[in-house]
Design an enzyme around this catalytic site. Sequence first.
Site, PDB file in Angstrom:
ATOM      1  CB  CYS A   1     -92.680 -49.136  33.277  1.00  0.00           C
ATOM      2  SG  CYS A   1     -93.802 -50.257  32.396  1.00  0.00           S
TER       3      CYS A   1
ATOM      4  CG  HIS B   1     -89.027 -52.549  33.167  1.00  0.00           C
ATOM      5  ND1 HIS B   1     -89.385 -52.002  34.369  1.00  0.00           N
ATOM      6  CD2 HIS B   1     -90.189 -52.777  32.488  1.00  0.00           C
ATOM      7  CE1 HIS B   1     -90.709 -51.899  34.430  1.00  0.00           C
ATOM      8  NE2 HIS B   1     -91.220 -52.368  33.295  1.00  0.00           N
TER       9      HIS B   1
END
Length: 926
Positions: free
Chosen positions: A776, A862
Amino acid sequence: MGKNMFPHERKVHAFVIAATNSGCGKTTLTVGLLRALSQNGGGVQPFKCGPDYIDTQYHRMAASAESVNLDTFFMSPSHLRRVFAHYAGEINVVEGVMGLWDGKERWHGSTAEVASLLSLPVVLVVNARSMAYSAAALVDGYRRFMPLDMPEAPRIAGVIFNQVGSPRHEKMLREACRDAGMTCFGCVPRVKDMEIPSRHLGLTLDKRNDMERLIENAAEAVRAAVDIEGMLAETEVIVRRDWQTEPLWTQEESFPWGEACHDKIAVARDEAFSFMYRENIDRLRTLGNIEFFSPIADKSLPGGTTLLYLPGGYPEFFLEELNRNDNMRNAVKKYIEDEGRCLAECGGMMYLCRNIIDTDGKAYPMVGVLQKDATMKGARLHLGYREINGWRGHEFHYSEIKEENENEITPFYIYKNTVAGYMHYYWGEKRKETEKTEHVDGRLHNVMFAGTGSDVGKSMVATAFCRILKQDGYSPAPFKAQNMALNSYATADGLEIGRAQAVQAEAAGLECHTDMNPLLLKPNSDHTSQVVLNGKPVGNQHATEYFRKEGRGELRNAVCEAFDRLAAHHNPIVMEGAGSIAEINLRDIDIVNMSMARHADADVILVSDIDRGGVFASVYGTIMLLPEEDRRRVKGIIINKFRGDMSLFEEGRKMIERLCGIPVLGVLPYMKDIHIEEEDSVSLELKNREAMEGKVNVAVVMLRHISNFTDFDTLERDPRVHLFYTNNNEEIMKADVIILPGTKSTLADLIELRRNGVAQAVMRAKREGTTVIGICGGYQMMGTEVADPEGVEGNVERMPGLGLLPLTTVMGGEKTTVQTIFDFKGKECRGYEIHMGVTTDKQGTPHRSFFAEDNCWGTYIHGILDNAAVIEHLLAPFATPENGGGEHENLTVAEYNNIQYDKLAEAARRNIDMKKFYEILSGGRA
C-alpha cells in the site's frame, strides 16, 4: 441522545414510595400524596407493589382512580413492563410493600425488584422517630446497597422523613441527608389522626368517613411538608416504546377455568366481595360484557350469564345479610348445578360452602354446592404465594375449611364447571407459558464492554463474547460507534470499517458491515484525522474541530441510526466502548461510550487491565466518576490480563465488589497463546525490535503513521521467521527481508525516512541482495515519485520515492476500498485494498501490484501475506533443512482464526461466571 431509539416513547413522572421497613407510614404518605396530586389537576395513576387488595382501595378513594397491582411473582419482567406502560398516566405513584428490599426470597419479589425492572426512581420513607444524625448512615446504606446477584439496583431519588418531632429535629435530619449525598424531599411532623390503624384485613374499609378524614389530613400534611414539585422534577422517566404493546391481552389466551370466550360475565361486587385485581377485570372485558351484581342486595344473577366470578372479600362480616338472601343463594346454586362456568376465590369459595361458621361457632347456611364448612372459629392467618396448574396467585385469609388435612397446598376444589379455592388468581399472564416462550424466543439485553482506559482488552473480550453468543445459539453482531485506528478493513460492498469490528464479525460468523463501525477516524498526524462515515471518507478534521459540540448531533444521529439498523436484525448487539468511559471532559460530546449505551439500553461490563497495575483505583475511580444514571448501567466487572495464580486475587476480587457494589464476573488470564488480530498501535510497543540468529529476519519499517500492521500477523507466527519492527538503520541491514508497510501519510513518512537515513539504508540493502517489498503506502514509496497535486495528504506537492520500482503515484480524491481475489503463481489468493491514489508505469498503465524481480516487488493488496502461496514464495530463498524448507504446513487464515476464536471463547467461559452474565442480559430472567 440524538435520534430517539423509541420514537413513540412517553415521558411521564413516576416513582416508587418505599420504606425501610413496615410501619414507617408509607401507605399514609402515599394516599396523602395521591390526594394532593389529584387536587393539583394532574392525571394521577396509583399502583401497588405486591398482591394487596386493601391499599389499592385506599388509593382509589384518594386519587379517584383504580389502582393497579405490580407483582414480580405473578408477572414476568416483560409482562410487568407492559402492564405498567398500559396503565401509566401523566403522574404515576407506586406504593411499595414492606421494606424496600423485603421479598419472597431475599430481594426477589421485593419493591426494589419492581423499581429495578421498571427503571423507576425510589422515594424512601424513613420513620425518624428516635433518630437524628444516624439517618445519614441509614440513607447512605440504602443509596449504595446492591445485591451482587441483582442485575440493576433501583435509584434512590430522595427521602421523606416521617414522624419528625420538631424544627430542630428536622434540621438535623436534613443535614444528615445532605452529608449522605441524598435529596431530602420533606420532613412530615407527627400528626394525630393521620395513621391507618392496624387492621385484620380491611376492618377499616367499612368506616369510609373515617378513612376520608384520614386521607384529607394526610394530604394537608404532605402539601405543607413535602417538596412535591422538586420530587416530580427528579422523577421524570421514559416509558419505552417496546413496553407499549397493544392489546395487552388477547382472547386466544387461556384462563384458570378453561374456555375463554363468554358473552355475559357476572362479577360479584359489594361490601362482602371486593378483592379483585384491576388487570383481571380489564382482561375479562376482552371476553364479553361484564355486569356487576351484589350477592347481598340483588335477587338473581344477571340474565344470560355464561361465566360467574365470585372474588374474595369479607363474607364473614356479612353472614346474616348473605344468609337472608335466599333468592340469590338459590340462583347461584342452580347456575352451578346446571353446569355454568364459575371461578370462586377465597371469600367467594366460602360463599359456595355448605356453611360459614362465625367466631362464636354459629353456622350460617350458604349456597351449598361445596359440601364443606368454612369456619372463622379459632382462626389463624394463612398467607403466601401459591401456584396451581401453572397459574399464580396468593392466599391471605383467617378462615379454614373444617376437617381438611393440614397440607402445605391450599384447598382447591373442582365441581362440575366450577373451580374454587383459597387462592386469589392473577390471570393477566400464565407465567410458566410466558417464561418458556421468553427462554426460547426472548431477546437478550444489548451489552457494552467498556474500559477503564485504552488497551485494557475491550476488543479481545468483545470478540470472545461474539463467539460465545454465536456458539450458544444467539445472533450477535459487533458494534463500535466510533473507532480511532489506522488498521481498517474493506467490506464486501467496498466500504471501510475498523479492523477490530471486522474481526469481531468473523468471530460472530458474519460478513462485516459498516453499521458495525459507522464512524472511523484515521489519524493523518498528531492533530488531524480522516473521518470515515458509513464506510466513506468525508474529509479531514483537526481534533479541535472534530470535538466541538456544534454539529455533533449529525454524527450522533448517524451512529444511532446505524445501531438501530443493526439491532433490527441481530440480538444481542455486542458493543465496544472507546478508551475510558470516565473521561469527564468529553462527556457532553460522547457518542461512543455511555451515551451510546443509553441509546442501546445496554448493560455495561467494565474491563480493566491488572497487568499495568492500579486496578483497584482504575475500577473504583471509573465507576465513581460516572453520573448516577450511567453508574447503574454498569452490571459487572472483568479483570483482564492477570499473570500467575488467580487464587491469590480472590480477596482482591471481593474487595472490588465491596467497594463498587458491582459483581466481578471473572478474572481473565494473560493469554499469550491465543492470537487475535489487534488494531491498537499501543500493541506495537510489545513487538520485537531487533534481529536474531537462526531465523529468517523480516524487518517491518516502523513508520510514524503505520497502518494495517495486522498484515504481518501470519508471517510473524511462522516458526521459520523472526519478524521485528524497526527504524534503526543497523537492524535494517541485518534483515533478510525488508517490508515497507502501509501508512496513512505516505508523503510525511517518506520525508521522515529520508531525514532519519532509513530510506538510504533500504536502498543500500536492496543493492546488497536483501528482499524488499512494499504494501500500500510502502508500495507507493518504492516508486520514483509520489505526487499530491490536490493536497489530499497536505501541503507537499511531490517527493522523490526510493526508486526501487519504475512507477509513479498520483494521490487523488477518490478512495479505493475493495475486497479482491487474485492469482499468485497459479494459486487463488485473497486480500483487500484501502488506499488513495493511483500508481502507474511510464506508459500510464495503472498497476495494483508490480514485480521488478522476485526479491523486489510491491502491491496495494492488504492481507497478501495471509496467503500461504505468497509466504512460501517470499521465504523460498531462505529454505534450509533446519527451518523445514518447503515442508512447512499452513492453515488458511480463516481456519487459523476460527481455532483462535474457539480457544478465546473457551478461556472466557472457564474464567467468567457465564450464568451471571446471562442473568444480567436476561434482566434477571436466566
